[in-house]
Design a protein around this motif. Sequence first.
Motif, PDB file in Angstrom:
ATOM      1  N   ASP A   1       0.824  -1.212   0.000  1.00  0.00           N
ATOM      2  CA  ASP A   1       0.000   0.000   0.000  1.00  0.00           C
ATOM      3  C   ASP A   1       0.859   1.264   0.000  1.00  0.00           C
ATOM      4  N   SER A   2       2.011   1.194   0.657  1.00  0.00           N
ATOM      5  CA  SER A   2       2.885   2.368   0.734  1.00  0.00           C
ATOM      6  C   SER A   2       3.505   2.723  -0.622  1.00  0.00           C
ATOM      7  N   ASP A   3       3.402   1.831  -1.610  1.00  0.00           N
ATOM      8  CA  ASP A   3       3.920   2.109  -2.944  1.00  0.00           C
ATOM      9  C   ASP A   3       2.955   2.954  -3.773  1.00  0.00           C
ATOM     10  N   LEU A   4       1.686   2.987  -3.383  1.00  0.00           N
ATOM     11  CA  LEU A   4       0.672   3.605  -4.243  1.00  0.00           C
ATOM     12  C   LEU A   4       0.918   5.092  -4.486  1.00  0.00           C
ATOM     13  N   ALA A   5       1.260   5.848  -3.462  1.00  0.00           N
ATOM     14  CA  ALA A   5       1.472   7.294  -3.643  1.00  0.00           C
ATOM     15  C   ALA A   5       2.688   7.577  -4.526  1.00  0.00           C
TER      16      ALA A   5
ATOM     17  N   SER B   1      -3.840   0.105 -11.874  1.00  0.00           N
ATOM     18  CA  SER B   1      -2.756  -0.661 -12.503  1.00  0.00           C
ATOM     19  C   SER B   1      -2.104  -1.597 -11.492  1.00  0.00           C
ATOM     20  N   VAL B   2      -1.912  -1.145 -10.266  1.00  0.00           N
ATOM     21  CA  VAL B   2      -1.314  -2.000  -9.245  1.00  0.00           C
ATOM     22  C   VAL B   2      -2.240  -3.177  -8.940  1.00  0.00           C
ATOM     23  N   ALA B   3      -3.525  -2.948  -8.892  1.00  0.00           N
ATOM     24  CA  ALA B   3      -4.478  -4.046  -8.672  1.00  0.00           C
ATOM     25  C   ALA B   3      -4.359  -5.082  -9.787  1.00  0.00           C
ATOM     26  N   ARG B   4      -4.195  -4.624 -11.027  1.00  0.00           N
ATOM     27  CA  ARG B   4      -3.999  -5.554 -12.160  1.00  0.00           C
ATOM     28  C   ARG B   4      -2.681  -6.316 -12.021  1.00  0.00           C
TER      29      ARG B   4
ATOM     30  N   PRO C   1      -0.228  11.353 -18.790  1.00  0.00           N
ATOM     31  CA  PRO C   1      -0.114  11.011 -17.364  1.00  0.00           C
ATOM     32  C   PRO C   1      -1.404  10.372 -16.846  1.00  0.00           C
ATOM     33  N   LEU C   2      -1.246   9.531 -15.823  1.00  0.00           N
ATOM     34  CA  LEU C   2      -2.387   8.825 -15.250  1.00  0.00           C
ATOM     35  C   LEU C   2      -2.913   9.546 -14.015  1.00  0.00           C
ATOM     36  N   THR C   3      -4.208   9.443 -13.812  1.00  0.00           N
ATOM     37  CA  THR C   3      -4.803   9.914 -12.565  1.00  0.00           C
ATOM     38  C   THR C   3      -4.415   8.955 -11.447  1.00  0.00           C
ATOM     39  N   ARG C   4      -4.611   9.374 -10.221  1.00  0.00           N
ATOM     40  CA  ARG C   4      -4.335   8.500  -9.077  1.00  0.00           C
ATOM     41  C   ARG C   4      -5.185   7.235  -9.174  1.00  0.00           C
TER      42      ARG C   4
END
Length: 179
Positions: free
Chosen positions: A16-20, A47-50, A38-41
Amino acid sequence: MTDLHTDRLLLRRWRDSDLAPWAAMNADPEVRQHLGEPLTRERSDESVARFEAAFERRGYGWWAVEVRATGEFIGFAGLDDIDYEAPFTGVEIGWRLARSAWGHGYATEAARAVLAFGFDTLELPEILAVTTATNLRSQAVMTRLGMTRDPAGDFDDLDAPEGPLRPNVLFRLPRPTEA
C-alpha cells in the motif's frame, strides 16, 4: 511468490505504501513521455491491482522495485504476456523508474534479475522487449542486456494517437544455451 534480489535492489510484491509514489511517477509527464498521457491517481491504483492479480494468476508480473540500502520505492520491472495486437506473441520484459532513479544503472540491474527469473525459473525460450521507436534510453538498456533488435517485428500501435507513440520496435533475447 518470489522476490528478486540484486546487489542494490529488491524486486518484490506491491505494498500500500507504494501507491502514492507510483501515482506520482505516473503523473510525471517525463516518465510518461513514451507511454502516453499522465495517469490519474485512480488509474494508477488500478494498474497495481492488475499487477497483483496477474501475480496471483500466473506467478509472475510487474514487481515493485526498491533500493535495498534505503527502502525507497523507485518503480517497477517485470514480465508480462503480450496480449495486445502485435505481429508476435510471447512474454515481454519491461521497467519504469522514477526520474530520480534514472542514470544509476537500476533499470539494467533490475532487468537482469527479471531475465534470470524468466529463463531459469519459468524456462522461457525467449524474452521480448517492446518500446516506442523514439525511446532511445530503453533501447539502450535492451542492448546492454544483450537483446537484439528485430525490425521484422516492428509495428504501429494503433491504440496510440498519431505521432511518436505509434511506431514501436521489437527486441529479442533467446534463452541462453548451456555450454
